[in-house]
Design an enzyme around this catalytic site. Structure first.
Site, PDB file in Angstrom:
ATOM      1  N   GLY A   3     -35.208  16.423  42.767  1.00 48.94           N
ATOM      2  CA  GLY A   3     -35.752  15.151  43.239  1.00 48.94           C
ATOM      3  C   GLY A   3     -35.073  13.944  42.612  1.00 48.94           C
ATOM      4  N   ASP A   4     -35.346  12.799  43.164  1.00 49.38           N
ATOM      5  CA  ASP A   4     -34.958  11.497  42.610  1.00 49.38           C
ATOM      6  C   ASP A   4     -35.866  10.486  43.317  1.00 49.38           C
ATOM      7  OD1 ASP A   4     -32.688  10.213  40.821  1.00 49.38           O
ATOM      8  OD2 ASP A   4     -32.783   8.924  42.563  1.00 49.38           O
ATOM      9  N   LYS A  33     -24.914  14.667  43.388  1.00 53.57           N
ATOM     10  CA  LYS A  33     -26.058  13.849  43.818  1.00 53.57           C
ATOM     11  C   LYS A  33     -26.028  13.771  45.329  1.00 53.57           C
ATOM     12  CE  LYS A  33     -29.385  11.367  41.900  1.00 53.57           C
ATOM     13  NZ  LYS A  33     -29.967  11.483  40.551  1.00 53.57           N
ATOM     14  N   GLN A  49     -24.061  11.751  36.532  1.00 58.28           N
ATOM     15  CA  GLN A  49     -24.718  13.044  36.336  1.00 58.28           C
ATOM     16  C   GLN A  49     -23.782  14.040  35.632  1.00 58.28           C
ATOM     17  OE1 GLN A  49     -27.969  13.233  38.191  1.00 58.28           O
ATOM     18  NE2 GLN A  49     -28.390  14.761  36.646  1.00 58.28           N
TER      19      GLN A  49
HETATM   20  P1  NDP Z   1     -39.948   7.467  42.321  1.00 57.58           P
HETATM   21  O1  NDP Z   1     -39.606   7.451  43.742  1.00 57.58           O
HETATM   22  O2  NDP Z   1     -41.024   8.390  41.836  1.00 57.58           O
HETATM   23  O3  NDP Z   1     -40.341   6.004  41.822  1.00 57.58           O
HETATM   24  C1  NDP Z   1     -39.451   4.953  41.928  1.00 57.58           C
HETATM   25  C2  NDP Z   1     -40.103   3.701  41.392  1.00 57.58           C
HETATM   26  O4  NDP Z   1     -39.130   2.683  41.279  1.00 57.58           O
HETATM   27  C3  NDP Z   1     -41.189   3.156  42.326  1.00 57.58           C
HETATM   28  O5  NDP Z   1     -42.158   2.491  41.569  1.00 57.58           O
HETATM   29  C4  NDP Z   1     -40.387   2.193  43.200  1.00 57.58           C
HETATM   30  O6  NDP Z   1     -41.154   1.161  43.791  1.00 57.58           O
HETATM   31  C5  NDP Z   1     -39.412   1.614  42.191  1.00 57.58           C
HETATM   32  N1  NDP Z   1     -38.190   1.210  42.894  1.00 57.58           N
HETATM   33  C6  NDP Z   1     -37.336   2.009  43.565  1.00 57.58           C
HETATM   34  N2  NDP Z   1     -36.340   1.307  44.114  1.00 57.58           N
HETATM   35  C7  NDP Z   1     -36.595   0.027  43.802  1.00 57.58           C
HETATM   36  C8  NDP Z   1     -35.923  -1.182  44.069  1.00 57.58           C
HETATM   37  N3  NDP Z   1     -34.792  -1.205  44.790  1.00 57.58           N
HETATM   38  N4  NDP Z   1     -36.459  -2.325  43.548  1.00 57.58           N
HETATM   39  C9  NDP Z   1     -37.608  -2.305  42.812  1.00 57.58           C
HETATM   40  N5  NDP Z   1     -38.275  -1.168  42.525  1.00 57.58           N
HETATM   41  C10 NDP Z   1     -37.784  -0.034  42.998  1.00 57.58           C
HETATM   42  O7  NDP Z   1     -38.578   7.759  41.555  1.00 57.58           O
HETATM   43  P2  NDP Z   1     -38.344   8.281  40.064  1.00 57.58           P
HETATM   44  O8  NDP Z   1     -39.406   7.775  39.155  1.00 57.58           O
HETATM   45  O9  NDP Z   1     -38.078   9.725  40.133  1.00 57.58           O
HETATM   46  O10 NDP Z   1     -36.941   7.566  39.719  1.00 57.58           O
HETATM   47  C11 NDP Z   1     -36.874   6.313  39.056  1.00 57.58           C
HETATM   48  C12 NDP Z   1     -35.505   6.180  38.402  1.00 57.58           C
HETATM   49  O11 NDP Z   1     -35.311   7.237  37.470  1.00 57.58           O
HETATM   50  C13 NDP Z   1     -34.297   6.253  39.359  1.00 57.58           C
HETATM   51  O12 NDP Z   1     -33.276   5.415  38.853  1.00 57.58           O
HETATM   52  C14 NDP Z   1     -33.856   7.691  39.244  1.00 57.58           C
HETATM   53  O13 NDP Z   1     -32.497   7.863  39.589  1.00 57.58           O
HETATM   54  C15 NDP Z   1     -34.094   7.930  37.762  1.00 57.58           C
HETATM   55  N6  NDP Z   1     -34.219   9.324  37.339  1.00 57.58           N
HETATM   56  C16 NDP Z   1     -35.127  10.158  37.912  1.00 57.58           C
HETATM   57  C17 NDP Z   1     -35.234  11.458  37.462  1.00 57.58           C
HETATM   58  C18 NDP Z   1     -36.256  12.395  37.977  1.00 57.58           C
HETATM   59  O14 NDP Z   1     -36.333  13.497  37.464  1.00 57.58           O
HETATM   60  N7  NDP Z   1     -37.080  12.027  38.936  1.00 57.58           N
HETATM   61  C19 NDP Z   1     -34.343  11.985  36.413  1.00 57.58           C
HETATM   62  C20 NDP Z   1     -33.472  10.980  35.828  1.00 57.58           C
HETATM   63  C21 NDP Z   1     -33.422   9.721  36.313  1.00 57.58           C
HETATM   64  P3  NDP Z   1     -41.468   1.224  45.362  1.00 57.58           P
HETATM   65  O15 NDP Z   1     -42.455   2.333  45.531  1.00 57.58           O
HETATM   66  O16 NDP Z   1     -42.022  -0.130  45.688  1.00 57.58           O
HETATM   67  O17 NDP Z   1     -40.153   1.490  46.054  1.00 57.58           O
HETATM   68  O1  2IT Z   2     -30.889  11.560  37.799  1.00 48.97           O
HETATM   69  C1  2IT Z   2     -31.288  12.691  37.479  1.00 48.97           C
HETATM   70  O2  2IT Z   2     -30.946  13.236  36.425  1.00 48.97           O
HETATM   71  C2  2IT Z   2     -32.233  13.371  38.384  1.00 48.97           C
HETATM   72  N1  2IT Z   2     -32.641  12.796  39.387  1.00 48.97           N
HETATM   73  C3  2IT Z   2     -32.667  14.769  38.101  1.00 48.97           C
HETATM   74  C4  2IT Z   2     -31.626  15.747  38.538  1.00 48.97           C
HETATM   75  C5  2IT Z   2     -32.025  17.192  38.473  1.00 48.97           C
HETATM   76  O3  2IT Z   2     -31.214  17.996  38.975  1.00 48.97           O
HETATM   77  O4  2IT Z   2     -33.075  17.539  37.954  1.00 48.97           O
END
Ligand code: NDP
Ligand code: 2IT
Length: 449
Positions: free
Chosen positions: A168-169, A129, A114
């Site tokens: 969030g994450d 984080k 990050q």
């Molecule tokens: P969500 O919780 O909305 O969705 C996560 C998705 O990934 C779900 O479909 C989940 O399936 C799947 N998943 C999670 N863990 C696993 C695992 N161990 N094996 C297989 N599938 C998995 O999270 P986000 O969409 O927000 O985040 C997804 C990725 O993007 C993460 O790596 C996060 O760090 C990254 N990210 C998120 C940001 C944000 O703004 N939200 C910003 C930048 C990066 P299930 O429901 O079955 O667990």
């Molecule tokens: O991995 C990421 O960049 C995030 N989960 C978003 C972080 C944020 O502060 O919006």
């Protein structure tokens, strides 16, 4: 100067000795150090002041007990964390992850990444984080609220609009942010922009929900544009079906591409006809409102469901990993290349293992590492902080125009530091060095701290 410059191996040995067993953290630092140490070879200032060693040692880590009561009256105990990696260029900033796999290594890798990602956005944000091993899946709204309130009761001592601003994450979306913001407001008797990803009614930014997925596709668009190519007509394999995956699919549809897969931890769906906007609206309801499983999509739309599998063996032009870390193995990367994949843009954080990254780099495909490609989410969080401090709110279009611009600026920065003599752009090197320089220069200004 007293310090000798370590070789990459010496540096990594020291890192492993100080952080034993933390494999994800070691992996993330290794990937960055492999580009940054050669870059600083002829730049004594960064070496003498031990900048890389200092960035790879978090400023501070808070670990705490989170006790709450479930609907049956049982006492439950989870562990909460906040890793404050660096506030060299702004307040700590980064998401909170609620998932049973959460541990110190995973949060340290995410906070480290990050720091570089936030630097690339050009906004004044340091890196942090946090999260918990709490599993929101299968919990009632009341249980999630009880947990979030207890979690924030401790976390509130360590955060603040100019100290540390979580978001969030995985496992933390609008519902969890609402409960945590409500508790922070109640405990401190203040209304402040202490979290991002807030609801629109209480200081959230329009377009924050879409920002990470859209940004990942904007970065892809810029990589293709540099090759005089475009997204239109391309088939796109996407993993995950959460916030990032859904909005990545939406932007692919807007730009004329065809998303053909989505997944969750149970398996993936393959829709050969492509996921269109109508199906995507159904998916938003499934995932964001009903909190259902992707398997249901296959039953409703007649697509194939591959239980227990990930989608990387499916033939495609483009791959967007949007689920979690290390979801693309070396063999998956090889299969993608063999099946004709020409571009990968990482929506998830560190979704490709080091050996897989090597496969993509050696094949010289367009490969956008997560710290560049998924920076759109935190960038719009930065814009949310700006709107909060100015007590204003911008329109969806205003935010989206700024996001589009920021993604192109990140692409340009990667090009500056990642261009090879043959015209190929190594986006991994570009992002690592491009993210490092601003943080390093700020640290030099501070002296030994
Ligand atoms: P969500 O919780 O909305 O969705 C996560 C998705 O990934 C779900 O479909 C989940 O399936 C799947 N998943 C999670 N863990 C696993 C695992 N161990 N094996 C297989 N599938 C998995 O999270 P986000 O969409 O927000 O985040 C997804 C990725 O993007 C993460 O790596 C996060 O760090 C990254 N990210 C998120 C940001 C944000 O703004 N939200 C910003 C930048 C990066 P299930 O429901 O079955 O667990
Ligand atoms: O991995 C990421 O960049 C995030 N989960 C978003 C972080 C944020 O502060 O919006």
């Amino acid at each position: 100067m007293a310090n000798e410059v370590p070789s990459l191996d010496q540096f990594l040995d020291g890192l492993a000795a100080r952080n034993p067993g933390e494999i994800e953290f070691q992996q993330a630092v290794c990937e960055v150090a492999a580009d940054v140490l050669p870059f600083i070879q002829d730049k004594p200032k960064y070496q003498e002041w031990q900048i890389m060693r200092r960035i790879a040692e978090p400023d501070r880590i808070v670990i705490f007990r989170v006790t709450w009561r479930d609907d049956k009256g049982n006492i439950r105990v989870n562990r909460g964390y906040r890793v404050q990696n660096s506030n060299a260029i702004g307040p700590y900033k980064g998401g909170l992850r609620f998932h049973p796999s959460v541990n110190l290594s995973i949060l340290k890798f995410l906070a480290f990444e990050q720091t570089f990602k936030n630097s690339l956005t050009g906004l004044a944000m340091g890196g942090g984080k946090g999260g918990s091993d709490f599993n929101p899946k299968g919990k009632s709204d009341n249980e999630v609220m009880q947990f979030c309130q207890s979690f924030m009761t401790e976390l509130c001592r360590h955060i603040g609009p100019s100290i540390d601003v979580p978001a969030g994450d995985i496992g933390v979306g609008a519902r969890e942010i609402g409960y945590m913001f409500g508790q922070y407001k109640r405990l401190t008797n203040t209304f402040q922009g202490v979290l991002t990803g807030k609801g629109i009614e209480y200081g959230g930014s329009l377009a924050r929900g879409e920002a990470t997925g859209y940004g990942t596709v904007y970065f892809l668009e810029d990589m293709l544009k540099a090759k005089k190519d475009e997204i239109k007509g391309k088939s796109v394999v996407i993993s995950g079906s959460g916030n990032v995956a859904i909005y990545a699919a939406e932007k692919i549809i807007h730009l004329g591409g065809k998303p053909i897969t989505l997944s969750d931890s149970g398996g993936f769906i393959h829709d050969k006809d492509g996921i269109d906007q109508e199906k995507l609206e159904w998916l938003k309801d499934l995932k964001f409102t009903r909190r259902g499983r992707i398997e249901e999509y296959a039953e409703v739309f007649g697509a194939h469901y591959h239980k227990g599998k990930s989608p990387w063996q499916v033939e495609c032009d483009i791959a967007l990993p949007c689920a979690t870390q290390n979801e693309i193995s070396e063999a998956d990367a090889q299969a993608l290349i063999k099946n004709g994949c020409k571009a990968v843009s990482e929506g998830a954080n560190m979704p490709t293992v080091l050996a897989g990254i090597k496969v993509f780099r050696d094949a010289k495909i367009l490969y956008a590492p997560s710290k560049a490609a998924n920076a759109g989410g935190v960038a719009v969080s930065g814009l949310e902080m700006r709107q909060n401090s100015a007590l204003t709110s911008w329109t969806q279009d205003e935010v989206n125009v700024l996001l589009r611009d920021i993604m192109t600026n990140i692409h340009d920065r990667c090009t500056d530091y990642g261009s090879d003599s043959d015209g190929h752009i190594d986006y991994v090197r570009g992002a690592n060095i491009g993210g490092f320089v601003k943080v390093a220069d700020a640290m030099l200004a501070f002296g030994v701290v």
